[in-house]
Design an enzyme around this catalytic site. Structure first.
Site, mmCIF file in Angstrom:
data_model
loop_
_atom_site.group_PDB
_atom_site.id
_atom_site.type_symbol
_atom_site.label_atom_id
_atom_site.label_comp_id
_atom_site.label_asym_id
_atom_site.label_seq_id
_atom_site.Cartn_x
_atom_site.Cartn_y
_atom_site.Cartn_z
ATOM 1 N N ASP A 306 1.955 23.082 31.498
ATOM 2 C CA ASP A 306 3.089 24.016 31.406
ATOM 3 C C ASP A 306 4.465 23.387 31.650
ATOM 4 O O ASP A 306 4.634 22.637 32.605
ATOM 5 C CB ASP A 306 2.969 25.110 32.472
ATOM 6 N N GLN A 322 4.017 20.590 34.534
ATOM 7 C CA GLN A 322 2.732 20.389 35.195
ATOM 8 C C GLN A 322 2.202 19.025 34.769
ATOM 9 O O GLN A 322 2.087 18.746 33.566
ATOM 10 C CB GLN A 322 1.747 21.494 34.786
ATOM 11 N N PHE A 363 1.604 24.102 41.478
ATOM 12 C CA PHE A 363 1.386 24.791 40.210
ATOM 13 C C PHE A 363 2.727 25.275 39.639
ATOM 14 O O PHE A 363 3.780 25.040 40.201
ATOM 15 C CB PHE A 363 0.408 25.960 40.409
ATOM 16 N N SER A 364 2.628 26.038 38.563
ATOM 17 C CA SER A 364 3.819 26.340 37.765
ATOM 18 C C SER A 364 4.849 27.197 38.483
ATOM 19 O O SER A 364 4.532 27.938 39.415
ATOM 20 C CB SER A 364 3.396 27.032 36.475
ATOM 21 N N ARG A 422 0.115 33.595 40.910
ATOM 22 C CA ARG A 422 0.805 32.321 40.717
ATOM 23 C C ARG A 422 1.922 32.459 39.698
ATOM 24 O O ARG A 422 2.092 33.484 39.064
ATOM 25 C CB ARG A 422 -0.176 31.235 40.267
ATOM 26 N N ASP A 423 2.661 31.361 39.563
ATOM 27 C CA ASP A 423 3.662 31.151 38.510
ATOM 28 C C ASP A 423 4.898 32.043 38.662
ATOM 29 O O ASP A 423 5.209 32.873 37.788
ATOM 30 C CB ASP A 423 3.036 31.353 37.111
HETATM 31 C C1 FRU Z 1 -1.254 27.872 32.956
HETATM 32 C C2 FRU Z 1 -1.667 27.516 34.361
HETATM 33 C C3 FRU Z 1 -0.811 28.213 35.370
HETATM 34 C C4 FRU Z 1 -0.917 27.321 36.559
HETATM 35 C C5 FRU Z 1 -0.934 25.964 35.913
HETATM 36 C C6 FRU Z 1 -1.746 24.938 36.619
HETATM 37 O O1 FRU Z 1 -1.536 26.868 32.045
HETATM 38 O O2 FRU Z 1 -3.015 27.803 34.559
HETATM 39 O O3 FRU Z 1 -1.197 29.534 35.623
HETATM 40 O O4 FRU Z 1 0.150 27.474 37.427
HETATM 41 O O5 FRU Z 1 -1.453 26.139 34.624
HETATM 42 O O6 FRU Z 1 -1.606 23.691 36.035
#
Ligand code: FRU
Length: 722
Positions: A306, A322, A363-364, A422-423
């Protein structure tokens, strides 16, 4: 039987030990001393081992615990299993003191979580001298215990204790332990290895062999400096490297460090192959590899997924991403970093966010400029950047930077939001003068985007949520047909499907059902740039385009300008490559307006690895039009009003009776735009190296090409003309 330490063994077990002793004694002249079973956890209590906390209960577990995936690989009927009370429970289990009378401690270990947090430790003189964590890196992986051992020769004759620790306060993480044995027979399992080295250069080069398609065996490698583990990750370390990953050690230059691998194949020499250098491995070949996309962003080495923290600040666009710096596959999530002045040419910078520890991955997330210094983190004259990301061990965290993203400081109050999700996507909501965090959340067995608000990026209040979106939300406002008086909010998530509606700073109300975003393959987790200086909404997505055999993997899409345009069904999103990309056109073949009849092909003299085609076609009598761009077929079926890209078939309306096409083909992917951007079809594809041209054919009758341009594109990695 005195060799066991204070553990209440069952009779069956005493028998097993007797057999072990017998087998050992039956050897040749100078047999190794008999093994000492320190614990097998077969009884209905921990005997003289002592516990704290709740993770251990009052007795060993009889296998799998409620709510746990099936546990296997342990010996007999019992084992230590700290899943008691779920992953959240914590505690310790400590053995009585014993003497290290053999050269090795062997054991079975399972579960996973965080090194130093969910582990089996060996203490000598009250200090932890060896530690092991279960092999499971991600929640949801296998619960199989695996054999492991430590070489403890240096502690022979000393008093020691074993301590099983479960300190996984952040949620996921537990440890399973069984069959701990003191032995003089070196166990035939992959062995831990270590190497001391004085850090004299910027990078360590780590030998990697990339599994073909499937990830190969990994070792967990740690770098210890001044007695502290400063880096820890999983890596396909190999004696027969295909490439070398680089680990930036500049922060510890001059120090002596220990590099540890938890397991190498017997006789494995991978650590001996580690070298130091001030440049990354094969620096002169970077960006010149045969499969390196020319027009699409890729990481110099390793894996990316990402885009994260897309933001314009200090005259630069920032692309965080990422990143697994140490492997070709997903894993070890860091935030990589690249900057660009024009959205076209990128310069990769050192890693921006390192995971604080193994298993607590970065993570993102997203980034914004805190122009009004609402958080009070601004120290100088630079705009202060604030990023929010998911720390998998803690929750949603914020970090800030006063040097344009070169270095980041953790907010002391992290995590700022704790939930299953997340994210985080940060947005400044001007009408209400507050920050909004749109974040993916799981609750009540469903998937949502939740909205939290904050005056200062630190204290967040939950406001509302909307169901049915998965991962990587994004939220932005756009005028309809460029009319600033008619503005609409768009909410989208990882699959690029979206809804259009209103957002009052707290709640999103959609006017539309779920609308289809990208019509292609592998476009995922896209994010828009915060604060584009031209006031645009510019989006970059992860284009899941593999580069097999190369020391890097996956690409970013081209930067795409998003607009809302009116259609008979209401406003819809359009995707158009940003205008800046025109800078990549090194040579343009302009085929003047003309009719093209069946059997004729006006295209010729074209040869490049990255091509862009622009066409505006009045179809007249033609029933089909087909381009082949480096062998990638892009066709249009007039009767069906259907676009085809490779095997993809998608509806694409004629606009004002005409077919408008824009095609990019690069070394690992293609992107096709039709119908004024209403149709966006990305596709991972590796054109044949020898096929560097383009052709055109029509069927059914002649079509009139009002515009027909083919551009040979240069590389985003080199100044024009080189
Ligand atoms: C989406 C994801 C996000 C996560 C990240 C981990 O591609 O699964 O939800 O934060 O990749 O690399």
């Amino acid at each position: 039987m005195d060799q066991r330490i204070g553990y209440d063994m069952t009779r069956t077990h005493s028998l097993a030990l007797a057999l072990v002793l017998l087998t050992a004694w039956a050897g040749p002249a100078d047999p190794p001393a008999a093994d000492v079973v320190l614990a097998d956890f077969e009884g209905d209590s921990y005997g003289t081992w002592t516990t704290t906390g709740t993770a251990f209960g009052d007795r060993p577990a009889a296998g799998t615990l409620p709510g746990q995936m099936p546990v296997g690989g342990f010996r007999g009927k019992g084992l230590v299993n700290t899943f008691r009370g779920g992953d959240k429970s914590t505690g310790t289990l400590t053995s009585p003191e014993f003497t290290v009378e053999r050269n090795y401690v062997s054991f079975l270990i399972g579960g996973g979580g965080y090194a130093g947090k969910t582990c089996l430790n060996l203490q000598v003189g009250g200090k932890t001298v060896r530690t092991a964590t279960g092999p499971n890196v991600n929640a949801g992986g296998s619960e199989e215990l695996a054999p492991a051992f430590w070489d403890v020769t240096e502690f022979r004759g000393k008093k020691a204790r074993l301590v099983v620790v479960d300190d996984a306060t952040g949620g996921w993480g537990h440890v399973n332990v069984d069959h701990v044995v003191l032995t003089d027979t070196r166990p035939a399992v992959p062995a831990p290895a270590r190497r001391e080295l004085k850090l004299t250069q910027h990078y360590l080069h780590l030998p990697v062999r990339t599994g073909e398609g499937k990830a190969g065996p990994t070792a967990r490698v740690a770098l210890d400096v001044d007695g502290k583990t400063v880096r820890e990750f999983d890596i396909e370390l190999s004696d027969r490297p295909e490439w070398f990953a680089h680990l930036d050690v500049s922060a510890w230059k001059g120090k002596t460090a220990t590099l540890r691998a938890d397991k190498l194949p017997p006789g494995g020499k991978a650590l001996e192959l580690v070298t130091q250098a001030d440049t990354i491995w094969d620096a002169d070949k970077v960006y010149r590899e045969p499969l390196r996309p020319l027009a699409h962003f890729t990481a110099r080495r390793g894996w990316l997924n990402d885009p994260n923290g897309l933001v314009f600040a200090g005259g630069e666009y920032h692309l965080f991403f990422q990143h697994n710096p140490y492997g070709w596959h997903w894993g070890n999530m860091h935030w990589g970093h690249a900057v660009s002045r024009d959205l076209v040419r990128w310069e990769e910078r050192p890693i921006a966010l390192y995971p604080p520890r193994h298993g607590d991955w970065a993570f993102s997330g997203s980034a914004v400029v805190d122009r009004d210094n609402t958080a009070g983190w601004k120290t100088g004259t630079n705009d202060v950047l604030v990023a929010a990301y998911t720390s998998t061990g803690r929750g949603e965290c914020v970090v800030y930077s006063n040097d344009h993203g070169r270095s980041w400081t953790e907010h002391a109050g992290n995590p700022v939001v704790k939930h299953v999700g997340r994210d985080p996507r940060l947005v400044w909501h001007a009408p209400t003068g507050q920050w909004v965090m749109a974040v993916y959340t799981e609750a009540e067995g469903k998937r949502w985007i939740a909205f939290h608000t904050s005056p200062d990026l630190k204290a967040w209040t939950y406001r509302s949520r909307i169901e049915g979106f998965f991962e990587c939300p994004d939220l932005f406002e756009l005028p309809v047909d460029g009319d600033s008086k008619t503005r609409k909010w768009v909410l989208t998530a990882a699959d690029s499907n979206y809804v259009i509606g209103t957002f009052d700073g707290r709640e999103f109300k959609s006017d539309t059902p779920r609308l289809t975003g990208s019509r292609g393959v592998g476009f995922y987790a896209a994010q828009t740039v915060s604060h584009d200086p031209k006031g645009r909404i510019v989006q970059i997505g992860w284009l899941q385009a593999p580069s097999p055999g190369a020391p890097f993997n996956q690409a970013m899409s081209l930067p795409l300008q998003l607009k809302l345009i009116g259609t008979p069904h209401g406003p819809r999103l359009t995707w158009t490559p940003v205008e800046e990309l025109a800078a990549l056109r090194e040579k343009t073949h302009r085929f003047l307006p003309r009719d093209v009849a069946p059997g004729a092909d006006p295209l010729g003299g074209i040869a490049a690895d990255a091509l862009e085609v622009e066409a505006v076609v009045d179809l007249k009598q033609a029933t089909h039009v087909e381009f082949r761009v480096r062998g990638v077929a892009v066709g249009y079926d007039v009767a069906k009003q259907e676009l085809s890209v490779g095997k993809q078939r998608v509806p694409a309306p004629l606009r004002a009776g005409k077919l408008k096409l824009r095609v990019y083909v690069d070394r690992t992917c293609a992107e096709v735009f039709a119908a004024d951007g209403l149709v966006y079809v990305p596709l991972p594809v590796i054109p044949a190296a020898a096929d560097r041209g383009a052709s055109l054919s029509v069927r059914g009758g002649a079509a009139h090409f009002e515009e027909l341009n083919v551009h040979e594109l240069g590389s985003i990695w080199e100044p024009r003309g080189r």
